[in-house]
Design a protein around this motif. Structure first.
Motif, mmCIF file in Angstrom:
data_model
loop_
_atom_site.group_PDB
_atom_site.id
_atom_site.type_symbol
_atom_site.label_atom_id
_atom_site.label_comp_id
_atom_site.label_asym_id
_atom_site.label_seq_id
_atom_site.Cartn_x
_atom_site.Cartn_y
_atom_site.Cartn_z
ATOM 1 N N THR A 38 77.375 -78.425 4.435
ATOM 2 C CA THR A 38 75.972 -78.675 4.102
ATOM 3 C C THR A 38 75.805 -80.138 3.711
ATOM 4 N N ILE A 39 74.623 -80.648 3.945
ATOM 5 C CA ILE A 39 74.320 -82.053 3.675
ATOM 6 C C ILE A 39 73.461 -82.109 2.421
ATOM 7 N N THR A 40 73.996 -82.673 1.373
ATOM 8 C CA THR A 40 73.286 -82.756 0.094
ATOM 9 C C THR A 40 72.900 -84.208 -0.178
ATOM 10 N N GLY A 41 72.214 -84.408 -1.292
ATOM 11 C CA GLY A 41 71.811 -85.761 -1.652
ATOM 12 C C GLY A 41 70.511 -86.160 -0.987
ATOM 13 N N ASP A 42 70.289 -87.480 -0.876
ATOM 14 C CA ASP A 42 69.022 -88.004 -0.370
ATOM 15 C C ASP A 42 69.100 -88.479 1.065
ATOM 16 N N ALA A 43 70.183 -88.153 1.767
ATOM 17 C CA ALA A 43 70.324 -88.629 3.141
ATOM 18 C C ALA A 43 69.220 -88.068 4.038
ATOM 19 N N LEU A 44 68.803 -86.839 3.777
ATOM 20 C CA LEU A 44 67.738 -86.196 4.544
ATOM 21 C C LEU A 44 66.710 -85.606 3.570
ATOM 22 N N PRO A 45 65.455 -85.531 3.972
ATOM 23 C CA PRO A 45 64.436 -84.976 3.075
ATOM 24 C C PRO A 45 64.685 -83.504 2.775
ATOM 25 N N ALA A 46 64.259 -83.063 1.594
ATOM 26 C CA ALA A 46 64.472 -81.676 1.174
ATOM 27 C C ALA A 46 63.678 -80.721 2.056
ATOM 28 N N VAL A 47 64.289 -79.599 2.346
ATOM 29 C CA VAL A 47 63.625 -78.538 3.109
ATOM 30 C C VAL A 47 63.305 -77.387 2.148
ATOM 31 N N PRO A 48 62.283 -76.570 2.469
ATOM 32 C CA PRO A 48 61.766 -75.594 1.495
ATOM 33 C C PRO A 48 62.577 -74.310 1.413
ATOM 34 N N GLU A 49 62.156 -73.447 0.503
ATOM 35 C CA GLU A 49 62.685 -72.082 0.438
ATOM 36 C C GLU A 49 62.087 -71.255 1.563
ATOM 37 N N ARG A 85 67.188 -70.852 -0.002
ATOM 38 C CA ARG A 85 66.760 -72.217 0.275
ATOM 39 C C ARG A 85 67.341 -72.659 1.602
ATOM 40 N N MET A 86 66.455 -73.234 2.421
ATOM 41 C CA MET A 86 66.951 -73.854 3.639
ATOM 42 C C MET A 86 67.855 -75.034 3.258
ATOM 43 N N THR A 87 68.782 -75.348 4.160
ATOM 44 C CA THR A 87 69.665 -76.474 3.921
ATOM 45 C C THR A 87 70.001 -77.149 5.236
ATOM 46 N N TRP A 88 70.268 -78.435 5.160
ATOM 47 C CA TRP A 88 70.741 -79.164 6.323
ATOM 48 C C TRP A 88 72.233 -78.879 6.499
ATOM 49 N N ILE A 89 72.650 -78.654 7.738
ATOM 50 C CA ILE A 89 74.053 -78.384 8.015
ATOM 51 C C ILE A 89 74.567 -79.365 9.059
ATOM 52 N N GLY A 90 75.827 -79.740 8.923
ATOM 53 C CA GLY A 90 76.443 -80.662 9.869
ATOM 54 C C GLY A 90 77.258 -81.727 9.157
ATOM 55 N N ASP A 91 77.710 -82.687 9.911
ATOM 56 C CA ASP A 91 78.512 -83.789 9.379
ATOM 57 C C ASP A 91 77.615 -84.699 8.535
ATOM 58 N N PRO A 92 77.900 -84.883 7.226
ATOM 59 C CA PRO A 92 77.058 -85.743 6.387
ATOM 60 C C PRO A 92 76.935 -87.165 6.919
ATOM 61 N N ALA A 93 77.958 -87.669 7.619
ATOM 62 C CA ALA A 93 77.892 -89.029 8.152
ATOM 63 C C ALA A 93 76.785 -89.171 9.192
ATOM 64 N N ILE A 94 76.521 -88.087 9.929
ATOM 65 C CA ILE A 94 75.467 -88.132 10.955
ATOM 66 C C ILE A 94 74.107 -88.325 10.309
ATOM 67 N N ALA A 95 73.938 -87.750 9.118
ATOM 68 C CA ALA A 95 72.651 -87.836 8.440
ATOM 69 C C ALA A 95 72.308 -89.252 8.005
ATOM 70 N N GLU A 96 73.290 -90.135 7.955
ATOM 71 C CA GLU A 96 73.063 -91.513 7.526
ATOM 72 C C GLU A 96 72.538 -92.393 8.657
ATOM 73 N N ARG A 97 72.539 -91.891 9.862
ATOM 74 C CA ARG A 97 72.100 -92.709 10.988
ATOM 75 C C ARG A 97 70.599 -92.994 10.898
ATOM 76 N N SER A 98 70.211 -94.117 11.476
ATOM 77 C CA SER A 98 68.789 -94.492 11.432
ATOM 78 C C SER A 98 67.944 -93.533 12.263
ATOM 79 N N GLU A 99 68.524 -93.012 13.325
ATOM 80 C CA GLU A 99 67.847 -92.002 14.149
ATOM 81 C C GLU A 99 68.671 -90.717 14.073
ATOM 82 N N VAL A 100 68.103 -89.700 13.467
ATOM 83 C CA VAL A 100 68.849 -88.467 13.196
ATOM 84 C C VAL A 100 68.924 -87.599 14.456
ATOM 85 N N PRO A 101 70.128 -87.288 14.964
ATOM 86 C CA PRO A 101 70.248 -86.366 16.101
ATOM 87 C C PRO A 101 70.134 -84.918 15.617
#
Length: 300
Positions: free
Chosen positions: A261-272, A183-199
């Motif tokens: 890894t960034i879990t939860g609903d901060a970013l949309p799910a990515v596929p396998e 499964r693909m996953t988002w990686i990085g600082d979870p706090a960054i994922a909370e921003r209104s504009e995702v870098p």
């Protein structure tokens, strides 16, 4: 009958000397046919284009037949050339079989394998350890790169095996098989994922992880901006570690690199994504075993 006549009748008639076709000329000929041009074939057999041209002239002289005709810049096989391809492949296959089974004192041909970074840092060490025990005399050439780059090298006969990510279609003279899923996953600082504009820190296209990340963000109508783009995986990793932004990769890669890894609903799910093993047809025993070891490790 006179003595002269008896002596004449006892003399055997001279026999025509058999001619041989040098195997190195046939190997170069087949390489040109399979690569599609002399320029491409130089990367397979490591001869210059002028040396290949001289070899083909010599082969035509040996056979007293024209093997190619020119159509603009392209080389087209003549009917005799098309017929020779089959014979040449049979002779080379027999030659290679003799060397594999009887030429134990000769230096083995290297097995060239390519894989994406996700596997080079994780499963490769164990696979190489197991392979060395079974084939201690084998030589390996390992190339690490992106899936598209590795498959392009495979198509140019530079690689025997490729362990890559995502399905890329059938390839001539080869077979491919799905050997694992991740499964693909988002990686990085979870706090960054909370921003209104995702870098975002992403690899240059073509990249399936890039495509997946941009697609799900667009579908969820999340604002984003690209802060770092690179063809180089270590540079992408540095950007994530440095807190420039978030990226998308496999869980295997994140674990191996110690990246959060960034879990939860901060970013949309990515596929396998599928793990694919591509192997050239008619490989030797050692290369076949290496492919089996890679497939087994990737499925775990």
């Amino acid at each position: 009958m006179s003595q002269t006549a008896q002596s004449s009748s006892a003399t055997p008639l001279p026999q025509r000397m058999a001619r041989n076709v040098p195997s190195e000329l046939l190997r170069s000929f087949v390489a040109i046919v399979e690569a599609g041009s002399m320029a491409q074939a130089t990367e397979t057999i490591f001869l210059t284009q002028s040396a290949l041209s001289l070899q083909m002239k010599r082969l035509e002289d040996v056979l007293q037949q024209k093997l190619f005709r020119r159509d603009g810049r392209r080389l087209i096989l003549t009917p005799i050339g098309e017929e020779l391809v089959g014979y040449a492949r049979q002779l080379l296959a027999l030659n290679d079989r003799i060397m594999r089974t009887l030429g134990q004192d000769s230096e083995p041909e290297p097995i060239s394998v390519g894989m994406v970074q996700d596997f080079a840092d994780t499963l490769l060490p164990d696979v190489l350890g197991q392979f060395r025990l079974a084939h201690p005399r084998s030589r390996l050439v390992v190339r690490v790169g992106g899936s598209a780059e590795l498959l392009e090298m495979f198509d140019r006969s530079r690689l025997d095996l490729v362990l890559c990510l995502g399905q890329h279609g059938d390839r001539s003279g080869a077979t491919w098989k799905v050997v694992g899923h991740d499964r693909m996953t988002w990686i990085g600082d979870p706090a960054i994922a909370e921003r209104s504009e995702v870098p975002l820190v992403l690899l240059e296209p073509p990249c399936r992880f890039r495509d997946a990340a941009l697609r799900v963000l667009t579908q969820e109508r999340r604002d984003y901006r690209l802060v770092l783009e690179t063809p180089n995986l270590p540079a992408m990793r540095a950007g994530v570690r440095g807190g420039l932004g978030v990226s998308c990769r496999t869980r295997r890669f994140a674990t191996a690199e110690g990246l959060p890894t960034i879990t939860g609903d901060a970013l949309p799910a990515v596929p396998e994504i599928e793990t694919i093993l591509v192997r050239r047809n008619h490989l030797g025993d050692a290369a076949t075993d290496l492919g089996d070891l890679l497939a087994a490790a990737a499925s775990g």
